[in-house]
Design a protein around this motif. Structure first.
Motif, mmCIF file in Angstrom:
data_model
loop_
_atom_site.group_PDB
_atom_site.id
_atom_site.type_symbol
_atom_site.label_atom_id
_atom_site.label_comp_id
_atom_site.label_asym_id
_atom_site.label_seq_id
_atom_site.Cartn_x
_atom_site.Cartn_y
_atom_site.Cartn_z
ATOM 1 N N SER A 66 35.935 45.721 -0.481
ATOM 2 C CA SER A 66 35.401 44.668 -1.351
ATOM 3 C C SER A 66 36.007 43.318 -0.991
ATOM 4 O O SER A 66 37.112 43.230 -0.434
ATOM 5 N N HIS B 260 32.826 53.448 0.706
ATOM 6 C CA HIS B 260 33.414 52.390 1.533
ATOM 7 C C HIS B 260 34.145 52.999 2.732
ATOM 8 O O HIS B 260 33.997 52.550 3.872
ATOM 9 N N ARG C 123 31.787 47.614 3.399
ATOM 10 C CA ARG C 123 31.321 47.612 2.015
ATOM 11 C C ARG C 123 29.932 48.236 1.970
ATOM 12 O O ARG C 123 28.969 47.684 2.481
ATOM 13 N N ASP D 30 27.616 50.282 -1.026
ATOM 14 C CA ASP D 30 27.543 50.766 -2.406
ATOM 15 C C ASP D 30 26.342 51.668 -2.645
ATOM 16 O O ASP D 30 26.147 52.150 -3.761
#
Length: 856
Positions: A71, A242, A248, A250
């Motif tokens: 993140s 991740h 990153r 999701d």
């Protein structure tokens, strides 16, 4: 600098290694990463020589003290009001040092005043600042920022804005957590929904974590435990995503599902892959989050608007099968007069949804009702399922002329549907790995139910006029709804789900006391729900025997019409991208041909040939072309050509080719497809063995997808082929492509060069005492061409004009308005059209302007 880089690298690798060996310890990972970054940033702040009157703050997810492996590290560099050039240089050194040390920061540089001004303009900035956490720097400046932000934050306005934002976010994911590749952060039921609860609770002063919400009475102890359990599940999944992706990521994409499942320690089950076990694990968590999210948001709303929450409910009366006064209307939301009703009398659970469908003023359930349903799940046992009152209530829901779709969806979200209809429970969260359905089986079924019901709703009649016209003649629409509910209910058991589903619907009909005729009708639709699509798309409709055989299977017009409507609804419910104008034409052609046979008109190829030729001549006469003009071409065509092409297509072909029957060069002509999007392309040239492949290769090279191809060879050996093509990523109008396509394709065919290599593309006086909270919802219609605006507010003079002013100012045209007044409340529906509405920010702005107009 090198020391900071080494420290961060080693700390990160150690934390990730520990997590891989102990994947249950998600909190330790997220907090550990955050603490490591805290230390690194403080050291870099000092090394960069940042001035003493500046400050560094963590914001966003980093501000919560949680950091996922890949993140962004969002920080706020807070500067004094008069920052000089040296301060700016120090900021540049600090940002560069962070990147050099391997910290991918997302910096914002603002003064206190700039922070307040930006947050006033953008709720996203306001939300980011709400989660700010001091890292280092001037404590006085930090206190000034916090005081200014607290004074600026208005809890009601923030709640309203976040609700609108959440609605838009959910709409992007079709308002369901059950997509086959869900976003575990942004999808409904994802982590963002939990963060949303904490944001609005913190703004309302009700607490910043789950235990504080429990102490403030927003959550029960049981609900707090459930939220924390499901939050940990979602966090673990996101962290492993991740790590598995190395970046990153999701989305639970297919490529990573098995890997994440393995790292979570999930094992394959009989007839279920590891990835499927993961997804069911995820869907259970997401569904629980979705339920608790609604309960908590309604509870917080009641705290923010206590004048509304304290209003006594109005007893609901006059609903068949439901005792008068047993349920209350509390500002448009339903609540039992006695919250202990469900524990004492379980069949009353289904009566709740009977009231929901039959009381037009009701638009939802209160937080206490949702909470009571959540806690009464264990009461929905076998006795509840077999109770005659439960059966009667469920049939009244299905047979309701309005609200059935919303009721069934709400029943599914509250776990009532699957606990009453046990076969349905088996397919909740069940994945479909055919890449044709983009929803789980239960969500696909509810989408089909929605599609069926929309055929009977006036404001949606513009989407599919022919279906709406046919639906108006359906004698018992509820049978079609029931068929939609059962058509895929037996998927995943092995064997033919159509046959197994037929058994289930017959068992249901017997248990609930449906008449033999109604049961047989619904069973027919379930058993044959795939037949019409298959015949229309895979068989030659110009063959009289195909139509005769299909007509014999249908038997009569009611069965044919119902199956046609179910088929359209089913295809549209598989994926937003599956339905198109060409499929609509194929199904409609089959429907009309079969209807003629059922009406006593036996297929007669010669009569059909004459009729098509007469109609084509009539169309040609409109262009001044008589029979002699068409004769040179028609003399080369046999009957199969005329039987396989619509008269309109024959007329178009004739106009384009009548002067080219002796041409020695290829003739290519294009026009906008008369059915749906895309282009219809005509090719006429001497036949050659690789012609079809060459044409297809041309379309492939130019990124066109072929929806339909009709290949015909004339009596004199010429190819007369027609295609319907679309360009999936078209950045211009199809009309602009016609000339290019005609010239380039003709040149390609004339050159007869080697076949091209394939292109691999990327796969809305009493009022003062009983105020109504204004609500606005703006969403696209089924085809995304028009928008449906739903407005709910207190009735007053000039209300409709106020709405119209906002729409006019935005250049939005109203195509249909349906006005409904319910006492002191109005609930209006508008069909709108405007290119500007394709922009999400514009949609949110319009909703806010309408809310402001409704509140004045």
């Amino acid at each position: 600098m090198a020391g900071v880089r080494s420290f961060w690298h080693e700390a990160r690798q150690r934390l990730l290694g520990d997590f891989k060996t102990r994947p249950q310890r998600i909190s330790q990972l997220l907090r550990g990463l955050s603490r490591a970054v805290d230390l690194a940033l403080r050291e870099l702040w000092t090394l960069a020589g940042m001035p003493a009157d500046a400050a560094l703050m963590a914001v966003g997810g980093f501000g919560r003290g949680e950091l996922f492996p890949y993140s962004d590290v969002d920080v706020l560099i807070l500067l004094p009001d008069a920052a000089d050039a040296s301060t700016q240089q120090a900021v540049e050194r600090f940002v560069a040092a962070c990147w050099d040390a391997g910290l991918e920061i997302g910096p914002s540089v603002r003064t206190v005043l700039a922070c307040i001004e930006e947050s006033a303009q953008d709720v996203t900035v306001q939300t980011t600042l709400l989660e700010s956490r001091a890292l280092c720097g001037d404590a006085v400046l930090i206190r000034r920022f916090r005081k200014a932000f607290k004074n600026h934050l208005e809890a009601r306005a923030f709640f309203r804005a976040k609700m609108l934002e959440m609605r838009q976010r959910h709409a992007k994911f079709e308002n369901t957590p059950y997509a086959l590749e869900p976003n575990c952060k942004e999808s409904p039921g994802g982590l963002r929904d939990l963060q949303m609860l904490l944001w609005v609770a913190r703004a309302a002063g009700l607490g910043g974590n789950w235990q504080q919400l429990r102490r403030s009475g927003v959550l029960s102890a049981y609900e707090a435990r459930k939220i924390q359990t499901n939050e940990r599940t979602l966090k673990r999944i996101r962290a492993h995503l991740h790590i598995a992706a190395g970046r990153r990521e999701d989305r639970l994409v297919f490529d990573l599902q098995n890997t994440v499942s393995s790292t979570l320690g999930l094992r394959p089950e009989p007839n279920k892959r590891a990835g499927e076990a993961l997804m069911q694990h995820y869907y259970w968590a997401a569904k629980a989050v979705e339920q608790l999210n609604q309960i908590v948001l309604l509870t917080i709303e009641g705290r923010l608007w206590p004048e509304l929450a304290a209003q006594p409910g109005t007893p609901i009366t006059g609903i068949e099968g439901v005792e008068d006064g047993r349920f209350l209307d509390k500002d448009g939301r339903l609540e039992p007069a006695d919250l202990g009703l469900y524990e004492r009398d379980p069949p009353a659970i289904l009566e709740t949804f009977v009231v929901f469908t039959h009381a037009p003023a009701i638009r939802g359930l209160t937080a206490p009702t949702l909470r009571a349903l959540y806690h009464a799940r264990e009461r929905m046992n076998t006795a509840f399922c077999r109770d005659p009152r439960s059966h009667a209530a469920f049939l009244r829901i299905i047979q309701s002329p309005q609200g059935a779709t919303h009721a069934l969806r709400l029943m599914n979200r509250t776990s009532v549907l699957g606990r009453y209809l046990r076969p349905f429970r088996r397919i909740v969260g069940q994945m479909q790995h055919d890449l044709f359905h983009v929803y789980t089986v239960d969500q696909h079924i509810l989408m089909v139910v929605r599609n069926v019901r929309r055929f009977f709703v006036l404001e949606h009649a513009h989407e599919y006029p022919f279906c709406a016209q046919l639906a108006a003649g359906i004698e018992k629409p509820w049978r079609l709804v029931l068929a939609a509910l059962f058509h895929d209910i037996a998927k995943g058991r092995g064997g033919d789900h159509s046959v197994l589903g037929t058994t289930e619907v017959r068992r249901f009909g017997k248990a609930t006391g449906l008449s033999p005729e109604d049961t047989a009708f619904v069973a027919f639709l379930v058993e044959q729900h795939l037949t019409m699509s298959r015949v229309a798309q895979k068989e030659d409709l110009s063959d009289p025997e195909v139509v005769l055989r299909f007509a014999r299977l249908m038997g009569d017009e009611p069965h044919l019409t119902a199956l046609y409507l179910l088929t359209v609804a089913d295809i549209r419910g598989t994926s937003p991208k599956v339905w198109n104008g060409w499929k609509a034409k194929l199904l409609e052609d089959l429907y009309r041909a079969t209807l003629r046979v059922l009406g006593g008109q036996a297929p007669n190829p010669q009569a059909e040939l004459r009729q098509r030729q007469m109609e084509a001549h009539r169309l040609l006469h409109l262009y001044g072309i008589d029979e002699q003009g068409s004769k040179p071409l028609w003399d080369t065509l046999d009957s199969s050509y005329f039987l396989r092409h619509d008269p309109a297509d024959v007329a178009w072909h004739t106009r384009q080719l009548m002067r080219h029957t002796g041409s020695s060069v290829p003739v290519v002509s294009g026009r906008l497809a008369p059915y749906g999007e895309g282009l219809q392309v005509l090719v006429y040239c001497p036949d050659q063995p690789d012609l079809f492949a060459r044409i297809c290769g041309f379309f492939d090279t130019h990124n066109f997808s072929i929806l339909d191809a009709k290949v015909h060879t004339t009596r004199n050996g010429w190819a007369l082929d027609s295609f319907v093509v679309v360009e999936p990523n078209l950045a211009q109008h199809y009309r602009d492509l016609i000339s290019m396509l005609e010239v380039e394709l003709a040149r390609t065919l004339a050159a007869r060069g080697p076949l091209p290599e394939p292109v691999h593309g990327r796969v809305s006086r009493r009022v003062r005492h009983f105020p109504v909270q204004p609500r606005v919802e703006l969403r696209p219609d089924e085809r995304g061409q028009r928008w449906i605006l739903s407005v709910r507010a207190s009735d007053r003079t000039g209300l409709l004009y106020a709405i119209a002013r906002v729409l006019t100012a935005r250049g939005i045209s109203v195509q249909l308005a349906k006005i409904m007044t319910l006492g002191e409340r109005v609930e209006d529906t508008f069909v709108l059209q405007s290119p500007a509405l394709s922009n999400e920010r514009t949609v949110i702005a319009v909703e806010n302007e309408l809310l402001e107009a409704l509140g004045t």
